[in-house]
Scaffold this motif. Sequence first.
Motif, PDB file in Angstrom:
ATOM      1  N   ALA A  47     -19.416  -2.738   6.426  1.00  8.69           N
ATOM      2  CA  ALA A  47     -19.990  -1.507   5.953  1.00  8.69           C
ATOM      3  C   ALA A  47     -20.919  -1.794   4.533  1.00  8.69           C
ATOM      4  O   ALA A  47     -20.429  -2.834   4.016  1.00  8.69           O
ATOM      5  N   LEU A  48     -21.787  -1.010   4.286  1.00  2.94           N
ATOM      6  CA  LEU A  48     -22.379  -1.247   3.117  1.00  2.94           C
ATOM      7  C   LEU A  48     -22.185  -0.430   2.037  1.00  2.94           C
ATOM      8  O   LEU A  48     -22.260   1.081   2.524  1.00  2.94           O
ATOM      9  N   ALA A  49     -21.610  -0.580   0.946  1.00  6.86           N
ATOM     10  CA  ALA A  49     -21.213   0.345  -0.138  1.00  6.86           C
ATOM     11  C   ALA A  49     -21.959   0.452  -1.313  1.00  6.86           C
ATOM     12  O   ALA A  49     -21.824  -0.533  -1.733  1.00  6.86           O
ATOM     13  N   VAL A  50     -22.067   1.591  -2.016  1.00  4.95           N
ATOM     14  CA  VAL A  50     -22.662   1.846  -3.262  1.00  4.95           C
ATOM     15  C   VAL A  50     -21.486   2.242  -4.316  1.00  4.95           C
ATOM     16  O   VAL A  50     -21.274   3.641  -3.694  1.00  4.95           O
ATOM     17  N   LYS A  51     -20.893   1.745  -5.186  1.00  7.82           N
ATOM     18  CA  LYS A  51     -19.818   2.244  -5.940  1.00  7.82           C
ATOM     19  C   LYS A  51     -20.402   2.457  -7.372  1.00  7.82           C
ATOM     20  O   LYS A  51     -21.183   2.008  -7.851  1.00  7.82           O
ATOM     21  N   PRO A  56     -15.738   6.118  -7.423  1.00  6.41           N
ATOM     22  CA  PRO A  56     -15.829   6.624  -6.320  1.00  6.41           C
ATOM     23  C   PRO A  56     -17.110   6.105  -5.538  1.00  6.41           C
ATOM     24  O   PRO A  56     -18.022   5.579  -6.025  1.00  6.41           O
ATOM     25  N   SER A  57     -17.090   5.705  -4.180  1.00  3.82           N
ATOM     26  CA  SER A  57     -18.203   5.243  -3.428  1.00  3.82           C
ATOM     27  C   SER A  57     -19.049   6.255  -3.277  1.00  3.82           C
ATOM     28  O   SER A  57     -18.956   7.265  -2.522  1.00  3.82           O
ATOM     29  N   LEU A  58     -20.422   6.094  -3.678  1.00  4.56           N
ATOM     30  CA  LEU A  58     -21.569   7.018  -3.581  1.00  4.56           C
ATOM     31  C   LEU A  58     -22.053   6.806  -2.186  1.00  4.56           C
ATOM     32  O   LEU A  58     -22.683   8.034  -1.611  1.00  4.56           O
ATOM     33  N   LEU A  59     -22.313   5.908  -1.445  1.00  2.00           N
ATOM     34  CA  LEU A  59     -22.915   5.534  -0.464  1.00  2.00           C
ATOM     35  C   LEU A  59     -22.033   4.610   0.560  1.00  2.00           C
ATOM     36  O   LEU A  59     -21.733   3.454   0.094  1.00  2.00           O
ATOM     37  N   ARG A  60     -21.619   4.981   1.821  1.00  5.73           N
ATOM     38  CA  ARG A  60     -21.182   4.232   2.689  1.00  5.73           C
ATOM     39  C   ARG A  60     -21.794   4.126   4.117  1.00  5.73           C
ATOM     40  O   ARG A  60     -21.952   5.303   4.742  1.00  5.73           O
ATOM     41  N   VAL A  61     -22.429   3.019   4.542  1.00  8.52           N
ATOM     42  CA  VAL A  61     -23.074   2.981   5.827  1.00  8.52           C
ATOM     43  C   VAL A  61     -22.444   1.908   6.599  1.00  8.52           C
ATOM     44  O   VAL A  61     -22.288   0.690   6.231  1.00  8.52           O
ATOM     45  N   ILE A  75     -22.824  10.093   2.250  1.00  8.68           N
ATOM     46  CA  ILE A  75     -23.327  10.169   0.784  1.00  8.68           C
ATOM     47  C   ILE A  75     -22.446  11.003   0.126  1.00  8.68           C
ATOM     48  O   ILE A  75     -22.321  12.122   0.532  1.00  8.68           O
ATOM     49  N   ARG A  76     -22.017  10.536  -1.009  1.00  8.31           N
ATOM     50  CA  ARG A  76     -20.976  11.286  -2.038  1.00  8.31           C
ATOM     51  C   ARG A  76     -21.649  11.233  -3.387  1.00  8.31           C
ATOM     52  O   ARG A  76     -22.657  10.765  -3.725  1.00  8.31           O
ATOM     53  N   ARG A  77     -21.291  12.705  -4.023  1.00 11.22           N
ATOM     54  CA  ARG A  77     -21.550  12.835  -5.427  1.00 11.22           C
ATOM     55  C   ARG A  77     -20.753  11.839  -6.249  1.00 11.22           C
ATOM     56  O   ARG A  77     -19.821  11.229  -6.009  1.00 11.22           O
ATOM     57  N   ASP A  78     -21.024  12.038  -7.563  1.00 11.83           N
ATOM     58  CA  ASP A  78     -20.351  10.967  -8.418  1.00 11.83           C
ATOM     59  C   ASP A  78     -18.935  11.220  -8.919  1.00 11.83           C
ATOM     60  O   ASP A  78     -18.236  10.866  -9.316  1.00 11.83           O
ATOM     61  N   ASP A  79     -18.548  12.874  -8.155  1.00  7.75           N
ATOM     62  CA  ASP A  79     -17.160  13.193  -8.309  1.00  7.75           C
ATOM     63  C   ASP A  79     -16.456  12.794  -7.068  1.00  7.75           C
ATOM     64  O   ASP A  79     -15.170  13.216  -6.932  1.00  7.75           O
ATOM     65  N   GLY A  80     -17.242  12.098  -6.254  1.00  8.88           N
ATOM     66  CA  GLY A  80     -16.309  11.616  -4.978  1.00  8.88           C
ATOM     67  C   GLY A  80     -16.599  12.700  -3.766  1.00  8.88           C
ATOM     68  O   GLY A  80     -16.246  12.210  -2.697  1.00  8.88           O
ATOM     69  N   SER A  81     -17.073  14.068  -3.929  1.00  5.12           N
ATOM     70  CA  SER A  81     -16.986  14.604  -3.269  1.00  5.12           C
ATOM     71  C   SER A  81     -18.304  14.675  -1.999  1.00  5.12           C
ATOM     72  O   SER A  81     -19.175  13.898  -2.565  1.00  5.12           O
ATOM     73  N   ILE A  82     -18.087  14.690  -0.774  1.00 11.23           N
ATOM     74  CA  ILE A  82     -19.098  14.255   0.156  1.00 11.23           C
ATOM     75  C   ILE A  82     -20.451  15.392   0.116  1.00 11.23           C
ATOM     76  O   ILE A  82     -20.221  16.473  -0.005  1.00 11.23           O
ATOM     77  N   ALA A  83     -21.408  14.922  -0.026  1.00  9.05           N
ATOM     78  CA  ALA A  83     -22.625  15.750   0.025  1.00  9.05           C
ATOM     79  C   ALA A  83     -23.327  15.708   1.311  1.00  9.05           C
ATOM     80  O   ALA A  83     -23.747  16.910   1.926  1.00  9.05           O
ATOM     81  N   ILE A  84     -23.669  14.886   1.966  1.00  8.12           N
ATOM     82  CA  ILE A  84     -24.283  14.459   3.405  1.00  8.12           C
ATOM     83  C   ILE A  84     -23.459  13.606   4.194  1.00  8.12           C
ATOM     84  O   ILE A  84     -22.948  12.359   3.496  1.00  8.12           O
ATOM     85  N   SER A  85     -23.396  13.622   5.519  1.00  9.37           N
ATOM     86  CA  SER A  85     -22.483  13.020   6.235  1.00  9.37           C
ATOM     87  C   SER A  85     -22.989  12.885   7.628  1.00  9.37           C
ATOM     88  O   SER A  85     -23.536  14.193   8.094  1.00  9.37           O
ATOM     89  N   HIS A 103     -22.890  19.683   2.434  1.00 12.99           N
ATOM     90  CA  HIS A 103     -21.925  20.234   1.864  1.00 12.99           C
ATOM     91  C   HIS A 103     -22.364  20.604   0.425  1.00 12.99           C
ATOM     92  O   HIS A 103     -23.030  19.782  -0.184  1.00 12.99           O
ATOM     93  N   ASP A 104     -22.030  21.714   0.016  1.00 13.59           N
ATOM     94  CA  ASP A 104     -22.098  22.219  -1.225  1.00 13.59           C
ATOM     95  C   ASP A 104     -21.083  21.474  -2.224  1.00 13.59           C
ATOM     96  O   ASP A 104     -20.077  20.935  -1.886  1.00 13.59           O
ATOM     97  N   ALA A 105     -21.234  21.778  -3.720  1.00 20.69           N
ATOM     98  CA  ALA A 105     -20.462  20.932  -4.536  1.00 20.69           C
ATOM     99  C   ALA A 105     -18.861  21.390  -4.451  1.00 20.69           C
ATOM    100  O   ALA A 105     -18.177  20.701  -4.896  1.00 20.69           O
ATOM    101  N   LYS A 106     -18.637  22.451  -3.954  1.00 19.64           N
ATOM    102  CA  LYS A 106     -17.051  23.083  -3.648  1.00 19.64           C
ATOM    103  C   LYS A 106     -16.629  22.380  -2.323  1.00 19.64           C
ATOM    104  O   LYS A 106     -15.425  22.962  -1.942  1.00 19.64           O
ATOM    105  N   GLY A 107     -17.586  21.784  -1.642  1.00 20.15           N
ATOM    106  CA  GLY A 107     -16.753  21.216  -0.150  1.00 20.15           C
ATOM    107  C   GLY A 107     -17.063  22.030   0.883  1.00 20.15           C
ATOM    108  O   GLY A 107     -16.824  21.796   1.854  1.00 20.15           O
ATOM    109  N   THR A 108     -17.913  23.294   0.736  1.00 16.40           N
ATOM    110  CA  THR A 108     -18.079  24.163   1.980  1.00 16.40           C
ATOM    111  C   THR A 108     -19.224  23.636   2.744  1.00 16.40           C
ATOM    112  O   THR A 108     -20.597  23.108   2.139  1.00 16.40           O
ATOM    113  N   GLU A 109     -19.023  23.575   4.042  1.00 15.77           N
ATOM    114  CA  GLU A 109     -20.206  23.119   4.975  1.00 15.77           C
ATOM    115  C   GLU A 109     -21.251  24.065   5.046  1.00 15.77           C
ATOM    116  O   GLU A 109     -21.115  25.371   5.574  1.00 15.77           O
TER     117      GLU A 109
END
Length: 236
Positions: A47-51, A56-61, A75-85, A103-109
Amino acid sequence: MAAIPQDLLDRLRRLENEVRELRGRSQIRPAMDQVLNGDVVVGEGGALAVKHPAGPSLLRVGKIFSDPDEYGVVIRRDDGSIAISTYRGQGVPGTTPQAIRLHDAKGTEIFAEDQAGGIARPYIPLPVPMEENTLKWPSTTSTSFSTIARSNGIIQQPRARVLAQLTASSGATATLRFLVNGTVVATGTAGQPLLATFAIPSYSYNMTAEFELQARVSSGTGTAYGMTRYLYGYQS
């Protein structure tokens, strides 16, 4: 002291020349942090990862889950929460299509693609059943265009699609038109559904708009009845 054989000196000179040549080539090669041509391939389950420096891993492909293996994008935010998947989810059968999720910053889809096709979230309101007795529809006896129905909304899309209907009492004919912020965008006559896709006048994202359904008695004496059946935002 014994003299150095001439052939050895020649070899040393050739080595020096080769070293100089290699040094020169190294100066004209592209930087190691650039790919100027061709593809970057990550295979064999990698996998390709940007940390982030904090961890936290910001991008994993690539490989996202094991047992069974699944490859996707996160794709994650800098706090580790998922933004797009884009993935199915751990344990979901591989025959199920992958879905895009936001997902929003609180994890809601807040947006999700339905794995059966279409949109899963957000839920889109549909038109509610309306009065079928045309005599109870909004109406006018005026021979000039009069507003018989009005609504307001916030615009998210550059176009819209409307369906409206018009009838007239016996002995009269009628005309219908639809307006956005005072601009006529569609017209129709009694007996023919007004179905139109139109550009929002002076569109800008998140603008507010006023919608009007207007009717008039265009000939004869009687009443014009109109009803908006649906109104949707629409793609350009």
